[in-house]
Design a protein around this motif. Sequence first.
Motif, short mmCIF file in Angstrom:
data_model
loop_
_atom_site.label_atom_id
_atom_site.label_comp_id
_atom_site.label_asym_id
_atom_site.label_seq_id
_atom_site.Cartn_x
_atom_site.Cartn_y
_atom_site.Cartn_z
N ALA A 32 0.73 -1.25 -0.07
CA ALA A 32 -0.04 -0.13 0.03
C ALA A 32 0.87 1.41 0.02
O ALA A 32 0.67 2.27 -0.55
N ALA A 33 1.87 1.18 0.65
CA ALA A 33 2.71 2.30 0.70
C ALA A 33 3.46 2.59 -0.36
O ALA A 33 3.54 3.86 -0.87
N VAL A 34 3.98 1.55 -1.21
CA VAL A 34 4.72 1.78 -2.23
C VAL A 34 3.71 2.21 -3.61
O VAL A 34 3.97 2.98 -4.44
N ASP A 35 2.57 1.65 -3.48
CA ASP A 35 1.49 2.04 -4.59
C ASP A 35 1.15 3.36 -4.37
O ASP A 35 0.92 4.24 -5.30
N ARG A 36 1.26 3.94 -2.94
CA ARG A 36 0.86 5.44 -2.87
C ARG A 36 2.09 6.08 -3.47
O ARG A 36 1.68 7.46 -4.13
N ALA A 37 3.12 5.62 -3.31
CA ALA A 37 4.40 6.56 -3.87
C ALA A 37 4.35 6.66 -5.24
O ALA A 37 4.61 7.49 -5.82
N LEU A 38 4.04 5.44 -5.96
CA LEU A 38 4.00 5.34 -7.40
C LEU A 38 2.89 6.13 -8.03
O LEU A 38 3.07 6.29 -9.19
N ALA A 39 1.93 6.14 -7.37
CA ALA A 39 0.63 7.02 -7.85
C ALA A 39 1.01 8.37 -7.44
O ALA A 39 -0.01 9.35 -7.81
N PHE A 40 1.93 8.94 -6.75
CA PHE A 40 2.05 10.34 -6.65
C PHE A 40 2.04 11.07 -7.76
O PHE A 40 2.86 11.06 -8.77
N VAL A 75 16.71 -0.25 -4.35
CA VAL A 75 16.44 -0.59 -6.03
C VAL A 75 15.62 0.48 -6.43
O VAL A 75 14.54 0.68 -6.06
N GLU A 76 16.07 0.87 -7.63
CA GLU A 76 15.39 1.96 -8.53
C GLU A 76 14.24 1.18 -9.48
O GLU A 76 14.71 0.14 -10.04
N PHE A 77 13.06 1.45 -9.30
CA PHE A 77 12.15 1.10 -10.26
C PHE A 77 11.32 2.14 -11.17
O PHE A 77 10.91 3.06 -10.56
N PRO A 78 10.96 1.74 -12.21
CA PRO A 78 10.18 2.85 -13.25
C PRO A 78 8.98 2.94 -12.74
O PRO A 78 8.35 2.13 -11.96
N ARG A 79 8.33 4.07 -12.97
CA ARG A 79 7.08 4.43 -12.33
C ARG A 79 6.05 3.39 -12.84
O ARG A 79 5.06 3.26 -12.03
N GLU A 80 5.94 2.69 -13.97
CA GLU A 80 5.08 1.88 -14.20
C GLU A 80 5.00 0.44 -13.62
O GLU A 80 4.26 -0.24 -13.84
N THR A 81 6.08 0.28 -12.67
CA THR A 81 6.31 -0.94 -12.11
C THR A 81 5.13 -1.11 -10.89
O THR A 81 4.68 -0.29 -10.52
N SER A 82 4.23 -2.63 -10.84
CA SER A 82 3.47 -2.56 -9.87
C SER A 82 3.89 -2.39 -8.52
O SER A 82 5.30 -2.92 -8.50
N ALA A 83 3.27 -2.32 -7.69
CA ALA A 83 3.80 -2.24 -6.06
C ALA A 83 4.07 -3.65 -5.86
O ALA A 83 5.02 -3.81 -5.01
N ASP A 84 3.28 -4.56 -6.13
CA ASP A 84 3.37 -5.94 -5.57
C ASP A 84 4.92 -6.56 -6.12
O ASP A 84 5.46 -6.95 -5.56
N GLU A 85 5.15 -6.06 -7.50
CA GLU A 85 6.57 -6.45 -8.11
C GLU A 85 7.60 -5.82 -7.38
O GLU A 85 8.54 -6.39 -6.97
N VAL A 86 7.54 -4.44 -7.01
CA VAL A 86 8.70 -3.66 -6.23
C VAL A 86 8.65 -4.41 -4.99
O VAL A 86 9.81 -4.62 -4.62
N VAL A 87 7.76 -4.44 -4.12
CA VAL A 87 7.84 -5.12 -2.80
C VAL A 87 8.40 -6.57 -2.70
O VAL A 87 9.45 -6.92 -2.06
#
Length: 224
Positions: free
Chosen positions: A101-109, A142-154
């Motif tokens: 949820a936290a990563v998803d919030r950051a990606l959607a900023f 780790v650096e992730f592109p903005r289009e990466t899903s939060a699930d994949e990042v975590v």
Amino acid sequence: MRSPGDHEPDEPRVRAASGGAGAARPARLAGVAAAALLCASLGGCAVNAGSAASDRFDAAMAGVEGVVLADARISNDLPFSGSGSLVLWLDPDAERDDLVAAVDRALAFDAGPGVNVRSVIVGFGEGEVSPLDGGFEQGVSVEFPRETSADEVVDQVIAFDGDPDLSWLDATFREIDLAVAEGADACAVIARVQQALGVADVEKIDAWSPDDGSIDPATCSGGR
């Protein structure tokens, strides 16, 4: 080895028009004036758009479950414009759902008009100098592109952090710094990290092992 946050966005390069520097200046001033007029008509635009976006990101992530520290690295390229990355340090003891949820919030900023957020850098650890021993507390980053899903990042950050052969990883801007755990096959670890992050996108690897010291991946079988 560098620590996260050392990577600053590239400074903008300004090239004069064919008429020379004197000819380029009026055009640039006209562009700034036009941007100012547009922002005035729309409302809510900040001259230092990068700094304003950084402040809003820090505020948006403050108090979010699973977040230890949020730190936007966005430069003020020109008036009303900026670019950079968002940095998110996570609590390694938090529940996975809270991390997602936290990563998803950051990606959607939404950084706002004129601001280009290229990526989100996610890691476990404090991200600051520890007041206890003065050392830098960090697990993985780790650096992730903005289009990466939060699930994949975590999932990827958890996998790297739980890897028994990897004691430290900083993979940002297509460069990898890593420390291999004592007794581990350094070349195998390097290859595994390369593959997980996308070999084609990796430009430079700096590796270190307590057994062998600095390691040149080119000396590994199939290394670059």
